[in-house]
Design an enzyme around this catalytic site. Sequence first.
Site, short mmCIF file in Angstrom:
data_model
loop_
_atom_site.label_atom_id
_atom_site.label_comp_id
_atom_site.label_asym_id
_atom_site.label_seq_id
_atom_site.Cartn_x
_atom_site.Cartn_y
_atom_site.Cartn_z
N LYS A 108 0.82 -1.22 0.00
CA LYS A 108 0.00 0.00 0.00
C LYS A 108 0.85 1.26 0.00
O LYS A 108 2.01 1.25 0.40
CB LYS A 108 -0.99 -0.03 1.17
CG LYS A 108 -2.13 -1.00 0.85
CD LYS A 108 -3.29 -0.91 1.77
CE LYS A 108 -4.38 -1.88 1.28
NZ LYS A 108 -5.43 -2.09 2.27
N ARG A 124 -3.22 -9.63 5.35
CA ARG A 124 -3.66 -9.86 3.97
C ARG A 124 -2.52 -9.39 3.06
O ARG A 124 -2.23 -8.20 3.02
CB ARG A 124 -4.94 -9.05 3.73
CG ARG A 124 -5.57 -9.25 2.38
CD ARG A 124 -6.84 -8.38 2.26
NE ARG A 124 -7.47 -8.55 0.96
CZ ARG A 124 -7.10 -7.90 -0.13
NH1 ARG A 124 -6.10 -7.04 -0.09
NH2 ARG A 124 -7.72 -8.11 -1.28
#
Length: 258
Positions: free
Chosen positions: A202, A237
């Site tokens: 991210k 995740r």
Amino acid sequence: MGVVNVTPDSFSGGGVQPRPEEAAAEALGMLDEGAAIVDVGGESTRPGAGPVPLDEELRRVLPVLEALQGHAVSIDTSKAEIARRALELGAELVNDVTAFRGDPELAGVVADGAAYCCLVHMQGDPPTMQDDPRYGDVVSEVKAFLEERLAFAVSAGIPEERVCLDPGIGFGKTAVHNFELMRRLPELLALGRPLLLGLSRKRLLAHVVAGSGRVGTTAASVGAAVAAFERGATILRVHDVRAHVEALRVAQAVYEGA
Ligand code: HH2
């Protein structure tokens, strides 16, 4: 949790939609590398992403779910019909970034299917969520939201033991908000449910690694995952399963003994 995106526009991918057989092979590879579960998704939720119609999402994920029958699978969707079909094909967990605010029937599908679910905090929605997100105290606001959504899930007939919670890293938050949530993760643990975090690749990671571009590297992702694990995250995740499994096994050995 290994990420299997069957989308042409995921922020972490190369702009090409994988063929179902490629996506299924990638998922099986992740399970081999030590993922406990693979999360199959047919709709990108990156900042700026638009909604995908039901038919298109079904067309993307069904062949992958069919190929993964008999394996530990999670379905990343906000649509009741997608979840229903996925549970019929053996999926165990419904990962809903809207925390049951997107489709009024989804909570009932999870309850009827005796499935697990993950409820995610998001401020706004993907097309605009990164346009100037604001909070008073980000941790108390995320905590209050997750507490309310957990109560909603239980009122819809989902046993509390089947719910995990996610502060939604990157979902309507600046890098400062994201890092504060990670630093103060123990405050969210007080909700009494396992915490799932999606940090992998991210953009917040690129904020602290000079010259690394728009997407966080594997090394940056692993560093963030270990820091989150130390503060109480139980499900990470991730895209790069092997690297995370190795790092987290070592971190776990430090905490619990080899
Ligand atoms: N992040 C993404 C998608 N689903 N689910 C949970 N529970 N937590 C997350 O942080 C999370 C999530 C976005 O990442 P990715 O799937 O890699 O990209 P895209 O949504 O663009 O497909």
